[in-house]
Structure formats: structure tokens, C-alpha cells
Scaffold this motif. Structure first.
Motif, mmCIF file in Angstrom:
data_model
loop_
_atom_site.group_PDB
_atom_site.id
_atom_site.type_symbol
_atom_site.label_atom_id
_atom_site.label_comp_id
_atom_site.label_asym_id
_atom_site.label_seq_id
_atom_site.Cartn_x
_atom_site.Cartn_y
_atom_site.Cartn_z
ATOM 1 N N SER A 36 1.101 -1.151 -0.100
ATOM 2 C CA SER A 36 0.071 0.090 0.061
ATOM 3 C C SER A 36 0.775 1.321 0.004
ATOM 4 C CB SER A 36 -0.924 -0.153 1.132
ATOM 5 O OG SER A 36 -1.835 -1.103 1.132
ATOM 6 N N ASP A 55 -5.502 5.148 -3.814
ATOM 7 C CA ASP A 55 -5.922 3.694 -3.837
ATOM 8 C C ASP A 55 -7.359 3.553 -4.399
ATOM 9 O OD1 ASP A 55 -5.054 0.949 -1.550
ATOM 10 O OD2 ASP A 55 -5.960 1.159 -3.572
ATOM 11 N N THR A 66 -10.451 -0.634 -3.877
ATOM 12 C CA THR A 66 -11.582 -1.164 -3.303
ATOM 13 C C THR A 66 -12.270 0.318 -2.626
ATOM 14 O OG1 THR A 66 -12.807 -2.741 -2.005
ATOM 15 C CG2 THR A 66 -10.551 -2.278 -1.255
ATOM 16 N N ASP A 67 -13.500 -0.134 -2.513
ATOM 17 C CA ASP A 67 -14.353 0.731 -1.580
ATOM 18 C C ASP A 67 -14.864 0.202 -0.210
ATOM 19 O OD1 ASP A 67 -16.266 -0.860 -2.918
ATOM 20 O OD2 ASP A 67 -17.980 0.261 -2.344
ATOM 21 N N THR A 78 -12.643 1.156 3.068
ATOM 22 C CA THR A 78 -11.611 2.024 2.784
ATOM 23 C C THR A 78 -12.101 3.450 3.230
ATOM 24 O OG1 THR A 78 -12.309 1.964 0.678
ATOM 25 C CG2 THR A 78 -10.305 0.899 1.148
ATOM 26 N N SER A 79 -13.332 3.654 3.592
ATOM 27 C CA SER A 79 -14.034 4.989 4.068
ATOM 28 C C SER A 79 -13.374 5.567 4.908
ATOM 29 C CB SER A 79 -15.522 4.623 4.301
ATOM 30 O OG SER A 79 -16.236 3.708 3.576
ATOM 31 N N LYS A 118 -18.573 -2.935 5.392
ATOM 32 C CA LYS A 118 -17.421 -2.173 4.854
ATOM 33 C C LYS A 118 -17.711 -1.361 3.565
ATOM 34 C CE LYS A 118 -13.793 -4.833 5.262
ATOM 35 N NZ LYS A 118 -12.937 -5.982 4.979
ATOM 36 N N ASN A 178 -14.504 0.094 8.614
ATOM 37 C CA ASN A 178 -13.561 -0.547 8.107
ATOM 38 C C ASN A 178 -13.495 -1.973 8.289
ATOM 39 O OD1 ASN A 178 -11.735 2.128 9.487
ATOM 40 N ND2 ASN A 178 -12.026 2.024 7.488
ATOM 41 N N PRO A 196 -13.181 5.282 -2.885
ATOM 42 C CA PRO A 196 -13.582 5.242 -1.266
ATOM 43 C C PRO A 196 -14.337 6.292 -0.825
ATOM 44 C CG PRO A 196 -11.093 4.890 -1.702
ATOM 45 C CD PRO A 196 -11.628 5.480 -3.051
#
Ligand SMILES: CC1=C(O)/C(=C\N=C(/C)C(=O)O)C(COP(=O)(O)O)=CN1
Length: 456
Positions: free
Chosen positions: A40, A46, A49-50, A53-54, A256, A262, A408
């Protein structure tokens, strides 16, 4: 469209790392041309993905600090259950550590080996658990969903005739349940209309077949109903959402996504006996029914997230951010899935790299090129993600060969979207020079997570 003014401001930041192209070339080689395997810290923006990752809100963080880590039926558990009961409208709620755990529990409890499960397109973990429970996956989504250029406003819809044909062909008792995903991820985050949900619910009731929603992105689906479905413009999002949920016998949710946390997930059902069977099954490996293997702080973060996810101003700014990136790419002629989805812009790698055969993994290669160009990490959603046919052992050749740019929630600004667009246009300008990949390592299950590739 321009990005809607965000109804929030930044309170904490995470420093981002700027890399050189040479550093990125070394990192991608090290990762076997698989963006999932990049470290990462080598990624600037990035968009993998959502999921999980919020950015959480100050209220979620405050509630997490206040949650007492008392075991069993804690105050946090009751807060979580009561909030889900109120927001989603189901009496029985079972927390799990994340979405695929909920799918595993539901599939094991509802499917008898050899039964069929009707879906609107597939999601990787959902189908994996249906098949692991001995279920036979069937796709009954409308044809338009498999056509990236088709402009249907509700491409997530199920085709009632396909569903009715399946039920007639195998008999209602051979259909374990109908699994309707909201804002269908693999079709490009495409919503289902309320009208279609009513039609499917009617069909299921007629034949006595359970209707289960994958409600992972249901809040964003509710926004599209309000924005696109005739007669819905003046209805409040929570009102649309509650009616939407009222048609399901049960739901599985990866918290998520919509719920802005998370980690976390849950099942919610109306039938007490079904809840008991799920609870008994999950006890072994999801932990106590009062926490699903989560800490109490995760339960209260989900409860608060369930409140924030239906705010129309947040949803508008989130969805319009995706539309803004889509518009920037469309304007330059980059082929994308239309209309733009709720959580991501999907590039049509087949039309972006028409000179590459699908078994040279065009989407996998394009995701790598986008990373090299701008440090933006995207995800392959094509032949690699589709995996192999369990019968023939051959690649499944999906119609959709896509690269997903997953945004995200509440994390990136308009400038980050501009940088991503600039990088993609740079790759687009030299697309004829881009070759294919060969797979040099292939794991047996969900291969897209750890497969490795080399340029042809
Ligand atoms: C529609 C849907 C998903 O999109 C999903 C996970 N999606 C991921 C990880 C994604 O990157 O899209 C899952 C699995 O949830 P989980 O990642 O186990 O919390 C279930 N349904």
C-alpha cells in the motif's frame, strides 16, 4: 457534472507517498503485475476497493472510544441491533466479522446441495459460498447488464422471464432462494429499480421461494431510485430505503461499504427459526451472536454508520464524485461502463485494448499500466476475477472485461480524481503499444487475489 459540495470537512489527514515511475515499475514487477499484491505504501491514490476504505466521521470515532468492551449482550450490541432494526426494518440481526462471513452462514443454512440460487450477475465471494454449499449459481440479470455501452438506468434489474423460466424448469422447491444484489458490483455498480424489486418479490411469494438481498450497497441504490425512477424524486431516502428492504425475507450486508466502517458485516431476517439456525451455525467461527467476532467498538461504528449512510447530501456528493471521474474519461473517448455506477468507474478494457485476446488478460494489463502512469491502483474485474469453470477447468470468458476504479467514501478530493483521469488519458494515448500478459502463477480459488503475471 461537477462534484457536489461535500457536507463535511477534513479533521485528520494521512500523508500520501509520491513515487517515481521507476519506483512503480520495480514495485509492479515485484507484485507480479497484480495490483492486489502491491504494497500500500507504493500506492499514491488507492482505487482498489471501496470496501473498508471509507473515512469514518468524528462521531463514529467518538462512539468507538466510549464503547465499553464488555462481552456478551453489551450496550454496544443493543445499540447496534436497535439501529439496524430501525434503519433496515428486520427483527432479527446477527453481526458477523464481514460480508463473506454472512454469505457463508446464509448459504450453509439455506442451500441443500443440488439446489439452484438465482442471482442478478455474480459477485466473487457470494457465488463462492453458494457453490461451496452445493448450490448451483444461475444469472437472471437483464441482458443489458452484460453490455457496457447500454444506457439502461437500472442495469441491475432481474429479468422476471428468466427467473420464471428457471423456476418452471427446476421446480420451486429446487430453488433455495433468490439472491438480489443492490447496486450490482460486477455490472458496474448498477442499481435495481423499486418496480423491479416489487416484481421479483411478487414472483418469489407466488412460488414460496425466499428472497434474500445482498444489501451491501443498498443505500447508494436508494439514491439512484430517487434520482432516476419515475415518481420517486420527492421521496426521502430513508423512506425509499425502508420500502426497498420491506420486500426481502432477509439480507446479507458487508458493512465495509454503505455503513462507512473499516470492518464488519451482518445478517438480518424476519423468521425466528431461520435466525436461530444461523446463530447456531455462526457460533462455531463467527464468535458470540452478540458480536460476530467483532469488538464492541466496531458494533457502535456500524450503528453510527447506518445513520450517516442515508444522508442525501453525503450520498449526492459521493455519487456525483464517481460521475465526475466518469465524465472526464468519457469526454476523452475512454470506453467506460455506462451509466456510471454508485461506487466506481469501470473502464471497458476490451474496447480500450481491442487488439488483445481475452486470455492475454487485457484488464489485468490495463490496471498495471494505470498504476505505472499515475500511482493509481485499480482492480481487474474481468477474466481473471471470473476464474475457471468448475466442470471444464477452462477459463470462464465473461462478456465484461473491466478495470474498476473504486472510489472510497469521504476520502479523496476532486484534485485526486483529476490526477487519476490525467494518468488514464496518458495510457489511452499510447494504447496501441500495450501488449498482453501471461499468467505465471495461478492459485486454485479466487485466483485474482494472488495470481502473478509477466508481460508477453
Ligand atoms: C456486493 C458484495 C461485495 O462487493 C463484497 C465485497 N466486495 C469487495 C471486497 C469489493 O472490493 O468490491 C461482499 C463481501 O464482503 P466482505 O468483503 O467479505 O466484507 C459481498 N457482496
Amino acid at each position: 457534472p461537477e462534484v457536489q459540495p461535500e457536507p463535511y470537512r477534513i479533521k485528520a489527514i494521512e500523508p500520501l507517498v509520491l513515487t517515481t515511475r521507476a519506483q512503480r515499475e520495480a514495485a509492479l514487477r515485484e507484485a507480479g503485475w497484480n495490483t492486489f499484491l502491491l504494497r500500500s505504501q507504493d500506492v499514491y491514490i488507492d482505487f482498489l476497493t471501496d470496501s473498508g476504505t471509507s473515512a469514518m466521521s468524528s462521531v463514529q470515532w467518538a462512539e468507538m472510544m466510549r464503547a465499553a468492551e464488555t462481552l456478551s449482550y453489551s450496550a454496544a450490541y443493543h445499540r447496534f441491533v436497535e439501529t439496524i432494526q430501525e434503519v433496515y426494518g428486520f427483527p432479527y440481526v446477527l453481526p458477523t466479522h464481514q460480508g463473506r462471513a454472512a454469505e457463508h452462514v446464509l448459504s450453509q443454512v439455506l442451500i441443500r446441495p443440488g439446489q439452484y440460487v438465482a442471482n442478478n450477475m455474480y459477485f466473487t465471494t457470494t457465488r463462492e459460498h453458494q457453490e461451496r454449499a452445493g448450490g448451483i449459481f444461475v444469472d437472471v440479470i437483464i441482458d443489458e447488464a452484460h453490455d457496457p455501452a447500454a444506457h439502461h438506468p437500472f442495469k441491475g434489474n432481474m429479468d422476471p422471464e428468466k427467473l420464471r423460466d428457471l423456476i418452471r424448469r427446476v421446480g420451486p422447491e429446487q430453488v433455495a432462494y433468490v439472491c438480489l444484489e443492490l447496486n450490482v458490483n460486477m455490472a458496474g455498480g448498477q442499481p435495481v429499480s423499486l418496480e423491479n424489486v416489487r416484481t421479483v418479490a411478487q414472483l418469489c411469494r407466488e412460488f414460496g421461494i425466499p428472497l434474500i438481498f445482498d444489501a451491501t450497497r443498498a443505500a447508494e441504490n436508494a439514491y439512484f431510485i430517487k434520482a432516476r425512477e419515475p415518481g420517486m424524486q420527492d421521496r426521502a431516502i430513508p423512506d425509499i430505503f425502508r420500502e426497498l428492504m420491506s420486500y426481502a425475507d432477509g439480507i446479507t450486508v458487508s458493512a465495509k461499504k454503505d455503513l462507512l466502517v473499516n470492518i464488519g458485516g451482518f445478517l438480518a431476517v424476519r423468521d425466528a427459526a431461520l435466525y436461530r439456525r444461523m446463530e447456531q451455525f455462526a457460533l462455531r467461527f463467527e464468535g458470540h451472536p452478540a458480536d460476530g467476532g467483532l469488538a464492541r467498538r466496531d458494533l457502535v461504528a456500524m450503528a453510527q454508520g447506518a445513520r450517516e449512510m442515508l444522508d442525501v447530501n453525503y450520498l449526492r456528493s459521493r455519487i456525483e464524485q464517481v460521475a465526475y471521474l466518469a465524465a472526464a474519461l468519457r469526454k476523452a473517448g475512454v470506453p467506460i461502463v455506462e451509466p456510471p455506477g454508485g461506487h466506481a468507474v469501470f473502464i471497458d478494457a476490451r474496447r480500450f485494448l481491442p487488439h488483445l485476446p481475452q486470455d492475454q488478460f487485457p484488464a489485468q494489463r490495463l490496471a498495471g499500466e494505470i498504476y505505472l502512469a499515475a500511482g493509481v491502483r485499480a482492480m481487474e474485474r474481468g477474466i481473471v476475477s471470473a476464474g475457471r469453470d468448475p466442470e471444464t477447468g477452462q477459463h470462464k470468458y465473461p462478456r465484461l472485461e473491466l478495470v474498476r476504479l473504486t472510489i472510497p467514501r469521504r476520502v479523496y478530493t476532486q484534485r485526486h480524481l483529476d490526477v487519476a483521469a490525467e494518468g488514464i488519458l496518458d495510457v489511452f494515448a499510447r494504447r496501441e503499444q500495450i501488449g498482453g500478459l501471461r499468467m505465471v502463477f495461478e492459485p486454485p480459488v479466487l485466483r485474482f487475489f494472488t495470481a502473478r503475471f509477466e508481460p508477453m
